[in-house]
Design a protein around this motif. Structure first.
Motif, mmCIF file in Angstrom:
data_model
loop_
_atom_site.group_PDB
_atom_site.id
_atom_site.type_symbol
_atom_site.label_atom_id
_atom_site.label_comp_id
_atom_site.label_asym_id
_atom_site.label_seq_id
_atom_site.Cartn_x
_atom_site.Cartn_y
_atom_site.Cartn_z
ATOM 1 N N TRP A 108 0.903 -1.230 -0.148
ATOM 2 C CA TRP A 108 0.156 -0.317 0.233
ATOM 3 C C TRP A 108 1.405 1.673 0.027
ATOM 4 O O TRP A 108 -0.072 2.600 -0.817
ATOM 5 C CB TRP A 108 -0.920 0.330 1.169
ATOM 6 N N ASN A 109 2.249 1.425 0.698
ATOM 7 C CA ASN A 109 2.575 2.023 0.653
ATOM 8 C C ASN A 109 4.005 1.959 -0.199
ATOM 9 O O ASN A 109 5.172 3.123 -0.039
ATOM 10 C CB ASN A 109 3.539 2.685 2.319
ATOM 11 N N ALA A 110 4.385 1.186 -1.099
ATOM 12 C CA ALA A 110 5.121 1.522 -2.207
ATOM 13 C C ALA A 110 6.295 1.037 -1.583
ATOM 14 O O ALA A 110 7.870 0.338 -1.835
ATOM 15 C CB ALA A 110 4.801 2.594 -2.853
ATOM 16 N N GLY A 111 6.453 0.205 -0.407
ATOM 17 C CA GLY A 111 7.339 -0.451 -0.045
ATOM 18 C C GLY A 111 7.879 -2.298 -0.117
ATOM 19 O O GLY A 111 8.668 -2.272 0.108
ATOM 20 N N LEU A 112 6.974 -2.689 -0.194
ATOM 21 C CA LEU A 112 6.887 -3.891 -0.654
ATOM 22 C C LEU A 112 6.892 -4.495 -2.206
ATOM 23 O O LEU A 112 6.002 -3.670 -2.601
ATOM 24 C CB LEU A 112 6.336 -4.604 0.446
ATOM 25 N N GLY A 113 7.868 -5.040 -2.543
ATOM 26 C CA GLY A 113 7.266 -5.718 -3.980
ATOM 27 C C GLY A 113 6.791 -5.974 -4.389
ATOM 28 O O GLY A 113 6.320 -6.829 -3.444
ATOM 29 N N ALA A 114 6.215 -6.320 -5.602
ATOM 30 C CA ALA A 114 5.077 -7.320 -5.957
ATOM 31 C C ALA A 114 5.424 -8.561 -5.682
ATOM 32 O O ALA A 114 4.952 -9.441 -5.288
ATOM 33 C CB ALA A 114 4.509 -7.153 -7.452
ATOM 34 N N SER A 115 6.698 -8.475 -5.200
ATOM 35 C CA SER A 115 7.604 -9.956 -5.548
ATOM 36 C C SER A 115 7.428 -10.481 -3.648
ATOM 37 O O SER A 115 7.613 -11.697 -3.676
ATOM 38 C CB SER A 115 8.869 -10.299 -5.998
ATOM 39 N N HIS A 116 7.031 -9.971 -3.161
ATOM 40 C CA HIS A 116 7.033 -9.619 -1.717
ATOM 41 C C HIS A 116 8.512 -10.104 -0.873
ATOM 42 O O HIS A 116 8.940 -10.468 -0.288
ATOM 43 C CB HIS A 116 6.224 -10.469 -0.904
ATOM 44 N N ARG A 117 9.981 -9.856 -1.990
ATOM 45 C CA ARG A 117 10.849 -10.360 -2.061
ATOM 46 C C ARG A 117 11.548 -8.645 -1.166
ATOM 47 O O ARG A 117 12.687 -8.672 -1.001
ATOM 48 C CB ARG A 117 11.520 -11.222 -2.684
ATOM 49 N N SER A 118 11.456 -8.072 -1.516
ATOM 50 C CA SER A 118 12.248 -6.418 -1.860
ATOM 51 C C SER A 118 11.540 -5.558 -0.657
ATOM 52 O O SER A 118 10.195 -4.718 -1.449
ATOM 53 C CB SER A 118 12.276 -5.976 -2.980
ATOM 54 N N TYR A 119 12.184 -5.097 0.134
ATOM 55 C CA TYR A 119 11.485 -4.058 1.543
ATOM 56 C C TYR A 119 12.172 -2.595 1.555
ATOM 57 O O TYR A 119 13.262 -3.262 1.399
ATOM 58 C CB TYR A 119 11.701 -4.946 3.115
ATOM 59 N N VAL A 120 11.706 -1.961 1.165
ATOM 60 C CA VAL A 120 12.701 -0.654 1.671
ATOM 61 C C VAL A 120 11.448 0.237 2.408
ATOM 62 O O VAL A 120 10.222 0.502 2.326
ATOM 63 C CB VAL A 120 12.276 0.609 0.125
ATOM 64 N N PHE A 121 12.746 0.310 3.551
ATOM 65 C CA PHE A 121 12.450 1.308 4.975
ATOM 66 C C PHE A 121 13.100 2.569 4.692
ATOM 67 O O PHE A 121 14.280 3.689 4.678
ATOM 68 C CB PHE A 121 13.006 0.569 6.003
ATOM 69 N N HIS A 122 12.558 3.584 4.739
ATOM 70 C CA HIS A 122 12.721 5.168 5.311
ATOM 71 C C HIS A 122 12.620 5.703 6.662
ATOM 72 O O HIS A 122 12.152 5.047 7.541
ATOM 73 C CB HIS A 122 12.125 5.761 4.364
#
Length: 359
Positions: A80-94
């Motif tokens: 929902w906040n674009a922090g988790l990729g569609a593959s559910h394997r890539s996480y982006v933290f700010h």
């Protein structure tokens, strides 16, 4: 106790200042987070912070008791906040602004400090008890740890040598885009990954820790804090004293409160006995409530004040091929009545717990 929602309360309900004295098992001391066990998490969170944490709840049936909330991170990554990729394997933290280290310059905590924490958990001298999980989950972390261990077989294990290897090699799946942005990539999707990021092993670690061997008495004596408290003095295996961290800003920490001026943690041998230092005053609270209601269950001490030795959980053999079927895993998750388990064990004080556990 250590992670409380920052909510307004009536003035009469608040008691600020004084000393909080706690009795805890010997493995719950505020240690170097790189090698602290999960059982130490309630106290490690007094002086460290992780990407996510837990809110306290008076009833473990409250969904907030088992839902991670952002700590060093501004948000928990999701689709929902674009922090988790569609593959559910890539996480982006700010990273959350305003979080600082207890250093002379009160340096900001950055994404690079979190990367250092992931590397340091792999150290070959005293690796984190949580390493097995992260090595099997984070892309490239297992190879990083294995290569470091192989290198250590014919190299000195001093702090300088360890730091040189750590800083010259990278974990492919953990990297900082800049000071404020961290990326973690998994080898495969893992539904519990965000929850595991609340463990001590995933703490941010300052560069000052590179000067000490992980888990050594020297490291414990020179911990740099970014939580509400910092370690002032300790006697390994017996007691720890923490005082307020002057670099901690309540506005940058929505889930912790520093109500006490000082926290004295006295470590017990598991039979209710604890060293009397640094004060001979009685402990005010145990780290965990006594467990009752189980057939033939007896408190580990005479008066029932301590109960950490009786913390039941479900252990599943995940090496059995039957678990390869996701329907089996889902069925077991749905079959465990966590609220009933909490009621059965008297788990109604989640301040030092994460809710009932199913493993």
């Amino acid at each position: 106790m250590t992670v409380a929602p920052y909510r307004p309360e009536p003035a009469t309900a608040r008691r600020r200042g004084g000393v909080l004295r706690v009795v805890a098992p010997t493995d719950a001391a505020p240690l170097d987070p790189s090698c602290a066990p999960a059982s130490a998490a309630p106290f490690v969170r007094l002086h460290t912070r992780q990407l996510v944490t837990w809110q306290t709840a008076r009833d473990v049936r409250d969904w907030q008791a088992v839902t991670p909330v952002p700590d060093l991170a501004l948000e928990v990554p999701s689709t929902w906040n674009a922090g988790l990729g569609a593959s559910h394997r890539s996480y982006v933290f700010h990273m959350r602004p305003g979080v600082r280290w207890d250093t002379p310059d009160r340096r900001p905590v950055t994404a690079h400090d979190v990367v250092r924490g992931f590397k340091r958990m792999c150290n070959p001298v005293r690796p984190s008890p949580s390493l097995a999980y992260f090595a099997s989950t984070v892309r490239g972390l297992a190879d990083f740890a294995t290569a470091w261990a192989a290198e250590a077989t014919h190299r000195a294990g001093d702090a300088a040598t360890l730091a040189a290897y750590q800083n010259a090699h990278e974990i492919p799946g953990v990297f900082a885009l800049d000071d404020e942005t961290l990326v973690i990539e998994l080898a495969r999707p893992a539904l519990d990954f965000v929850h595991m990021l609340a463990l001590p092993a995933a703490s941010a670690v300052p560069v000052e820790h590179d000067a000490f061997v992980p888990g050594s008495p020297e490291a414990a004596a020179h911990l740099r804090a970014n939580g509400p408290y910092r370690v002032r003095r300790h006697r390994p295996g017996e007691w720890v004293e923490l005082v307020r961290n002057p670099a901690w800003e309540p506005a940058a920490d929505p889930y912790r409160r520093a109500e006490a001026d000082r926290v004295e943690l006295r470590l017990s041998d598991g039979a209710g006995r604890a060293d009397a230092e640094p004060t001979d005053a009685p402990a005010e609270v145990p780290v965990a409530p006594a467990v009752g209601g189980l057939p033939a269950a007896e408190p580990v001490d005479g008066d029932g004040a301590l109960g950490w030795a009786l913390d039941p959980y479900l252990l599943l053999n995940l090496r059995d091929p039957v678990w390869a079927d996701p329907r089996v895993r889902q069925a077991v998750a749905l079959a465990v009545d966590k609220a009933a388990a909490a009621d059965r064990t008297g788990g109604t004080a989640p301040a030092c717990r994460y809710g009932s556990r199913a493993r």
